[in-house]
Write a protein that holds these residues in place. Structure first.
Motif: not given
Length: 410
Positions: A58, A62-64, A113
């Motif tokens: 992430g 965008r997350d993972n 992240h």
């Protein structure tokens, strides 16, 4: 430099390199950030490896899952790894797709992240990889050989130690990313169907606000141990050897490469012919040039049955000693042909060229052209190699033995 090679260093210290290959449809990118395992905190080895995984879980908006799907949708062939000096990211695809993926890579480097759930997974995977070494005796032996041969912490296992990994925290990981991930000393190298001015503009826009910070210095202490026996009840004995030679930037670099290719580089090498084929002492034997910055070495290996291990080591060292007497013209020709063939093949791969020009710039401070490399190989004569071997110090290797019993080192 020919007009297909380009170089630019931005104000924040990030260096951009490119080799334009207009005949290709693809392009490749290699990025080196000066955050390798050698700069892991003394009490937190393995941090770089965990961080290299965690950064991909992430970034930016965008997350993972979204990040993975985005990069997959571009068809990028991706890679990541950790070396002594650098954390490395790479990708290859049709040229327009590589360009389209650069914003995501800027997020990964500048705005990861570093999620809590991802941290636990990344650390667990590193611990599993570390535990897996015990099931691979040859790999275990080489881990120990690098550890005792190279100055500390250059030879330290990039996977770290179980003790350090289990005590690692997410807070410390985030602080470590802030401390070590800076543009000073970072290298972005591209090869393939790219246009440098557009590339320079794009990278400047994406990475221009990357905050400069002092680079982490890699302080080393000399190696002090020359022999290590690791008792393990195995069916085979694994023998590793290391000894010094010239480094990559030395004028005799290709003399060393060719000489040690003759010694142990393949099925026509002296070690393979004498130790394995003629005497049937071992099932695997080799030697080859290896290096870190400013330090060249030869790394050798022999794997033998336990009852023939001593004879294998003795015969290996006989062949190493004989090399000082010189090599023959047919051996040199054969080694040069093999070396040039691998050079030519790597020159046709955008991924190989991106990696090579990044490596060259780090090791030598400049890009080498393909013609320069081929001309350097051609310029090596049998007289030069034999003079190099004659003037080289007597080989007194560092030796690691992994097996049920110790070996003599005469």
């Amino acid at each position: 430099m020919p007009d297909k090679y380009f170089q630019h260093t931005f104000d924040n210290g990030l260096t951009l390199l490119a080799e334009q290959m207009p005949g290709m449809q693809s392009a490749a990118m290699t990025m080196l950030v000066a955050a390798g395992s050698g700069t892991d905190p003394a009490d937190a080895s393995g941090t770089s490896t965990v961080l290299a995984d965690l950064m991909l879980r992430g970034a930016g908006s965008r997350d993972n899952r979204a990040l993975t799907e985005h990069l997959d949708s571009l068809g990028l062939h991706r890679s990541s790894s950790v070396g002594v000096y650098h954390a490395r990211l790479g990708c290859a695809a049709p040229a327009d797709k590589v360009m389209a993926g650069l914003d995501a890579y800027a997020d990964i480097i500048l705005r990861p992240h570093l999620p809590a759930d991802g941290f636990e997974s990344a650390r667990e995977l590193t611990l599993q990889s570390l535990a897996g070494i015990d099931d691979e005796p040859r790999q275990k032996m080489f881990v120990k050989l690098r550890e005792i041969y190279f100055p500390w912490p250059i030879g330290r296992n990039s996977l770290g130690s179980k003790e350090h990994l289990t005590s690692l925290t997410l807070q410390r990981m985030k602080a470590d990313h802030t401390r070590r991930f800076g543009p000073r000393g970072a290298i972005m190298a591209f090869a393939g169907n790219v246009e440098f001015l557009k590339l320079k503009e794009t990278i400047g826009a994406l990475f221009g606000d990357w905050t400069e910070k002092p680079p982490v210095e890699l302080a080393t202490t000399p190696a002090t141990k020359k022999y290590h026996f690791q008792q393990q009840d195995t069916e085979q004995t694994h023998i590793g050897l290391g000894w010094p030679t010239v480094d990559e930037a030395h004028d005799d670099y290709y003399c060393a490469r060719i000489a040690y290719e003759i010694l142990g580089g393949g099925m026509s090498s002296r070690l393979f012919t004498e130790v394995r084929e003629k005497r049937a002492l071992c099932y695997s034997v080799s030697a080859g040039f290896a290096s870190v910055k400013g330090l060249g070495c030869v790394m050798g290996y022999a794997g033998s049955s336990n009852d023939r291990a001593q004879a294998t080591l003795d015969c290996y060292m006989e062949e190493v000693s004989k090399l000082a007497a010189g090599v023959q013209a047919d051996e040199v020709d054969r080694a040069k042909i093999g070396l040039k063939a691998s050079t030519i093949m790597s020159g046709e791969s955008t991924s190989s060229r991106a990696g090579s020009i990044a490596h060259d710039f780090f090791m030598r401070g400049r890009i080498r052209t393909m013609d320069e490399i081929k001309n350097s190989i051609d310029a090596v004569t049998i007289d030069r190699i034999n003079a190099f071997l004659k003037n080289s110090p007597k080989v007194e290797p560092t030796i690691v033995v992994l097996g049920p019993k110790e070996l003599r080192r005469e």
